[in-house]
Motif scaffolding. Structure first.
Motif, short mmCIF file in Angstrom:
data_model
loop_
_atom_site.label_atom_id
_atom_site.label_comp_id
_atom_site.label_asym_id
_atom_site.label_seq_id
_atom_site.Cartn_x
_atom_site.Cartn_y
_atom_site.Cartn_z
N THR A 138 0.82 -1.22 0.00
CA THR A 138 0.00 0.00 0.00
C THR A 138 0.84 1.26 0.00
OG1 THR A 138 -0.14 0.28 2.41
CG2 THR A 138 -1.70 -1.25 1.39
N ALA A 139 2.16 1.15 -0.05
CA ALA A 139 3.07 2.31 0.02
C ALA A 139 2.82 3.15 1.27
CB ALA A 139 2.95 3.16 -1.24
N GLY A 140 2.30 2.51 2.31
CA GLY A 140 2.05 3.23 3.55
C GLY A 140 0.72 3.93 3.60
N ARG A 141 -0.13 3.72 2.61
CA ARG A 141 -1.40 4.44 2.56
C ARG A 141 -2.52 3.76 3.33
NH1 ARG A 141 -2.01 5.19 -3.76
NH2 ARG A 141 -0.72 3.33 -3.74
N MET A 142 -2.37 2.49 3.66
CA MET A 142 -3.37 1.76 4.45
C MET A 142 -2.64 0.85 5.43
SD MET A 142 -6.65 0.72 2.08
CE MET A 142 -5.78 -0.51 1.12
N PRO A 143 -3.31 0.45 6.52
CA PRO A 143 -2.69 -0.52 7.43
C PRO A 143 -2.37 -1.83 6.70
CG PRO A 143 -4.61 0.51 8.44
CD PRO A 143 -4.62 0.92 7.01
N VAL A 144 -1.32 -2.49 7.18
CA VAL A 144 -0.89 -3.75 6.57
C VAL A 144 -0.55 -4.75 7.66
CG1 VAL A 144 0.00 -2.75 4.42
CG2 VAL A 144 1.47 -2.83 6.45
N PRO A 145 -0.52 -6.06 7.33
CA PRO A 145 -0.11 -7.06 8.32
C PRO A 145 1.32 -6.81 8.80
CG PRO A 145 -1.19 -8.10 6.45
CD PRO A 145 -0.98 -6.67 6.07
N GLY A 146 1.51 -6.82 10.11
CA GLY A 146 2.81 -6.51 10.68
C GLY A 146 3.78 -7.66 10.71
N TRP A 147 3.32 -8.90 10.43
CA TRP A 147 4.19 -10.06 10.53
C TRP A 147 4.90 -10.37 9.21
CZ3 TRP A 147 -1.11 -10.07 11.05
CH2 TRP A 147 -1.84 -10.65 10.00
N ILE A 148 4.63 -9.59 8.18
CA ILE A 148 5.28 -9.79 6.89
C ILE A 148 6.47 -8.84 6.79
CG2 ILE A 148 4.99 -9.68 4.39
CD1 ILE A 148 2.03 -10.32 4.82
N ALA A 149 7.65 -9.37 6.57
CA ALA A 149 8.87 -8.56 6.60
C ALA A 149 8.82 -7.40 5.62
CB ALA A 149 10.08 -9.45 6.33
N GLY A 150 8.28 -7.65 4.43
CA GLY A 150 8.25 -6.59 3.42
C GLY A 150 7.31 -5.45 3.74
N ASN A 151 6.41 -5.65 4.71
CA ASN A 151 5.49 -4.59 5.12
C ASN A 151 6.10 -3.67 6.17
OD1 ASN A 151 3.64 -5.79 3.44
ND2 ASN A 151 2.41 -6.70 5.08
N ARG A 152 7.16 -4.13 6.81
CA ARG A 152 7.75 -3.35 7.90
C ARG A 152 8.67 -2.26 7.34
NH1 ARG A 152 9.32 -7.49 12.81
NH2 ARG A 152 7.19 -8.17 13.28
N TRP A 153 8.89 -1.24 8.18
CA TRP A 153 9.84 -0.21 7.81
C TRP A 153 11.23 -0.83 7.68
CZ3 TRP A 153 8.69 4.80 11.11
CH2 TRP A 153 7.46 5.32 10.71
N GLN A 154 11.92 -0.41 6.64
CA GLN A 154 13.29 -0.87 6.43
C GLN A 154 14.30 0.02 7.15
OE1 GLN A 154 13.25 -3.86 4.46
NE2 GLN A 154 11.09 -3.37 4.92
N GLY A 155 13.80 1.04 7.82
CA GLY A 155 14.64 2.00 8.52
C GLY A 155 14.04 3.39 8.35
N VAL A 156 14.77 4.40 8.78
CA VAL A 156 14.34 5.79 8.57
C VAL A 156 15.48 6.52 7.88
CG1 VAL A 156 12.73 5.88 10.50
CG2 VAL A 156 15.13 6.48 10.87
N THR A 157 15.12 7.51 7.10
CA THR A 157 16.13 8.29 6.39
C THR A 157 16.01 9.74 6.81
OG1 THR A 157 17.00 8.81 4.19
CG2 THR A 157 14.61 8.78 4.42
N ARG A 158 17.14 10.43 6.79
CA ARG A 158 17.15 11.85 7.15
C ARG A 158 16.99 12.68 5.90
NH1 ARG A 158 17.79 14.55 11.47
NH2 ARG A 158 18.34 12.69 12.67
N LEU A 159 16.02 13.58 5.93
CA LEU A 159 15.74 14.44 4.78
C LEU A 159 16.62 15.67 4.83
CD1 LEU A 159 11.85 14.29 5.09
CD2 LEU A 159 13.24 13.02 3.45
N ASP A 160 17.18 16.01 3.72
CA ASP A 160 17.95 17.25 3.61
C ASP A 160 18.09 17.56 2.13
OD1 ASP A 160 19.48 19.51 4.08
OD2 ASP A 160 21.36 18.38 4.09
#
Length: 814
Positions: free
Chosen positions: A470-492
């Protein structure tokens, strides 16, 4: 009988005397809490004498020999004028509002505790720079010195509201300031309610529901139900507050407070130096969320808007630099649906199987009711939220729970250090270097110095897998690795909306960085671009005019489209008939320029028509969910009437045998709107006024909901503007007052680097939070009229206009 009458008379007179004495006593103690701005206090903890010079508008100009002393004095000044507000903001961040407001605040406390803003704030104190920690501690010391003075001198507990609440006023801690800043960051995001709405639309109308929220060219999302095959989703109603809880705590997480900032380069200004305008928004309250202040610092004096409780100028200027932070509305938060292990509520399904929740128990104290114990659970994706919060129960399958992933939960959040670095920077380069530490909310930082202007996107953003469903637009199952955040990035990155015009155009379009999903924000951003590009040369007054612009681009876009088949049709109807009312309304709208002026009938007709139209389009498909679509969605209406992707099918009422056209629905909606307005304001269309319906009620969070007291402490003002104007005043959209504005630009500032002392400022209330102070609402009428006040960094001018000087004398030299 005569003796009985005499005793009755004596008793009555005695009760009257006692009541009068009680009222006088209350008045006496309440008035004692109005601070004396011409007093001197001997206080420990400062290195040299400090002067707090109060201007005519009660703006404190703080003159100190060191930065530590300046922040000490700011804490004391904030506490003098806004102590109750500060403690309420602190309680909102800590989840302790129910201690004073009772059970009606339990839902807000539950959400704050589960998010863990106060816990994250305490953890982040150690992560701040040495300069920031010193400022936080000095500020806390200043607040606490005033609390001690109030207790020592019996100054009415510091604010009359405290007489209503039995709790002692806890001393201020550095983490309290960070918690309020964290609360502001949470309130700046609207992503969780947006995710929930998309999921609910998908459940209610799998084929066409996303028409209401998607942008042109946006990739289609899967139907929400397919993400959880064979799972039953049983809607759970959200807790409905008795009165708006964004007023109870001044800021509500994920309510989406916004701002705008824009600037003109020196090449495009009359004086040859840059100009910058900024106007952060929030709930309209008494007092305002914002407080004007000026500080003398070693790096140079600064002046502008502060939030009581936070020792920083969030939007303002120094002699060399002007700045404005604008929440960017990126998609900074996600809901991950976690499966709870059947038969064991202490475990959940992880990527590699069942695992334990991290859990702890906390106690919610409730005024007038027993304490409540709540168990707070966390997963690898984040803390679990209650199904009663933010509508989450309506999209959570049975046997599952919703976990929050939010960039603001990092324990090493250095946003305050970044803010302090920006306000003490000497130029844009130093300002952006300091802003590297900014985390939440992700923001557009607009800076202007004497050499030019620049805007960058700063803060943290989540990294999602390219194949995220869903590209973060809707809730997703949390037990699927590909649905989890891969980290956070700093914007600049430099903002891409400048288009070489020499203008920094801060985040009026909440999706201007391409990271959010708000499809209607481009209307306001495009309006801003046209106004800025429409002048070759700008001045302070032209930026003020832009900041106060009340033309609705949504009205200009929708009316020719929706009314295309209705203008000037049919023979003139007799006066007093519904047909004549419709003709009069259409005639007015045909000649209207889209200005949402409080004195005109056209904005009211337009707003009521579009609200009725949107409801009629979606009611039969969405059912009760239509009641929760309180905001007008121009992009959806435009999509339907242009039949993009077959969206005109929304015009056909499923429950009727006939096939309705969009023209039919437009006419029926206009008739329904006129019928409703006639019942409210009478049959004469030309006598209706937008200001009669668009009346802001600036509510006092403690006393405002109380009968009779509300008439004293609340402020009612008719406002121009609306949902999609640059001078934004979004509508409540429900209940008996659907056109009541709920937010506004509680602070406006325009900074002129050619003549810094001609810069102008205003807030939506007065500086004081004390209802008996003459500075309680003295700026509100100016704000409503679009007027401003000037504030100088010249010490002589500040002292010449002083209405009082508070002197803080060290008890012993350091």
């Amino acid at each position: 009988m005569l003796t009985l009458f005499r005793w009755f008379l004596r008793l009555t007179l005695g009760l009257i005397a006692l009541s009068a004495a009680a009222l006088l006593l209350v008045w006496y103690f309440a008035m004692r809490s109005v601070p004396d701005y011409a007093a001197s206090y001997v206080v420990p903890g400062i290195g040299a004498e400090i002067e707090i010079v109060r201007s005519t508008e009660n703006v404190p100009h703080i003159f100190a020999k060191s930065d530590s002393d300046a922040f000490f004095a700011l804490g004391l000044a904030h506490a003098q004028d806004r102590l109750f507000q500060m403690t309420v903001l602190r309680r909102a961040a800590q989840g302790r509002l129910a201690e004073i407001y009772g059970e009606r605040a339990l839902a807000a406390d539950d959400l704050a505790r589960r998010i863990g803003m106060a816990r994250a704030a305490r953890a982040s104190v150690a992560a701040q720079s040495d300069q920031a920690r010193a400022a936080l501690q000095a500020y806390a010391d200043g607040v606490n010195r005033w609390i001690e003075i109030v207790n020592r001198d019996a100054l009415g507990r510091g604010a009359p509201e405290f007489f209503l609440f039995p709790d002692e006023i806890a001393y201020w801690q550095p983490a309290d300031s960070l918690a309020i800043l964290k609360l502001y960051g949470a309130a700046s995001s609207r992503q969780i309610p947006a995710e929930v709405l998309r999921a609910r639309l998908s459940l209610a109308e799998p084929e066409r529901g996303q028409d209401l929220v998607s942008r042109p060219g946006e990739a289609a999302m899967p139907a929400y139900g397919t993400l959880f095959p064979a799972k039953h989703i049983q809607p759970v109603a959200s807790a409905a507050p008795e009165w708006p809880l964004d007023l109870a705590g001044y800021l509500t997480p994920f309510s989406g407070v916004g701002a705008s900032a824009f600037a003109a380069d020196g090449k495009r200004t009359a004086a040859g130096m840059p100009l910058l305008a900024s106007d952060p928004q929030a709930a309209l309250t008494m007092p305002s969320l914002w407080y004007l202040a000026r500080l003398q610092l070693g790096s140079g004096d600064v002046i502008g808007a502060t939030i009581p409780g936070v020792p920083a100028v969030l939007s303002g200027r120094s002699a060399r630099l002007a700045w404005g932070f604008v929440p960017a509305q990126i998609d900074d938060a996600d809901i991950h649906i976690e499966e709870v292990q059947p038969g064991d509520s202490n475990r959940y399904r992880g990527v590699n199987g069942w695992q334990d929740f991290t859990a702890r128990t906390e106690t919610l104290r409730v005024r007038g009711a027993p304490d409540r114990q709540i168990t707070l659970r966390e997963t690898e994706n984040g803390p679990l939220l209650s199904p009663a919060s933010l509508g989450l129960g309506s999209v959570t399958p049975a046997g599952h729970a919703a976990a929050l992933s939010w960039t603001g939960l990092a324990p090493d959040d250095r946003s305050y250090s970044a803010l302090l670095g920006v306000m003490t920077a000497s130029d844009r380069r130093a300002g952006f270097a300091a802003a590297q530490d900014w985390a939440v909310p992700a923001a557009h930082l607009a800076l202007a110095d004497r050499e030019g202007i620049e805007e960058r996107l700063i803060g943290l953003a989540p990294e999602r897998a390219p194949d995220h469903p869903t590209a973060g637009r809707m809730p997703v199952p949390g037990w699927i690795a590909g649905n989890r955040w891969q980290g956070v990035t700093r914007l600049d990155a430099p903002d891409e909306t400048q288009h070489g015009l020499g203008f920094a155009t801060g985040a009026l379009g909440s999706n201007s960085a391409g990271l959010g999903f708000d499809g209607d924000s481009t209307l306001r951003r495009d309006r801003l671009q046209r106004l800025l590009a429409g002048r070759e040369v700008h001045s302070r007054d032209s930026l003020i005019e832009t900041q106060l612009d009340i033309v609705s681009p949504a009205a200009r876009a929708l009316l020719p489209l929706v009314g295309a088949d209705l203008w000037f049709t049919g023979e003139p109807a007799a006066r007093g008939t519904p047909e004549r009312q419709r003709q009069d309304a259409l005639r007015l709208l045909a000649e209207w320029d889209g200005a949402m002026n409080e004195h005109l009938p056209e904005p009211l007709i337009y707003a009521a028509w579009m609200a009725a139209l949107q409801d009629r389009l979606v009611r039969d498909e969405l059912g009760p969910l239509a009641d929760e679509l309180t905001a007008l969605r121009p992009a959806f209406i435009e999509r339907v009437f242009r039949n993009r992707g077959g969206a005109a099918i929304w015009c056909d009422i499923r429950q009727s045998a006939a096939v309705e056209t969009c023209s039919t629905i437009a006419r029926q909606s206009l008739d329904a709107a006129i019928l409703d307005l006639t019942a409210r304001y009478g049959p004469d269309v030309t006598s209706w006024r937008w200001g009669d319906a668009h009346e802001a009620i600036q509510t006092h969070p403690a006393l405002g909901p109380t009968p009779r007291l509300g008439w004293i402490v609340n402020l009612r003002q008719s406002l121009s503007g609306g949902d999609h104007t640059l001078a934004r005043a979004p509508l409540l959209g429900q209940g008996s007052t659907p056109f009541r504005p709920t937010q506004g630009a509680g602070y406006r500032g325009v900074y002129d680097l050619a003549d810094p002392d001609s810069s102008v400022f205003i807030i939506a209330s007065g500086q004081s939070g004390h209802p008996f102070s003459r500075h309680y609402d003295d700026l509100a009428v100016k704000w409503r009229r679009g007027e401003y006040v000037t504030m100088s960094l010249d010490p002589d001018l500040a002292r010449a206009a002083a209405v009082g000087v508070t002197r803080l004398i060290p008890s012993e030299p350091r």
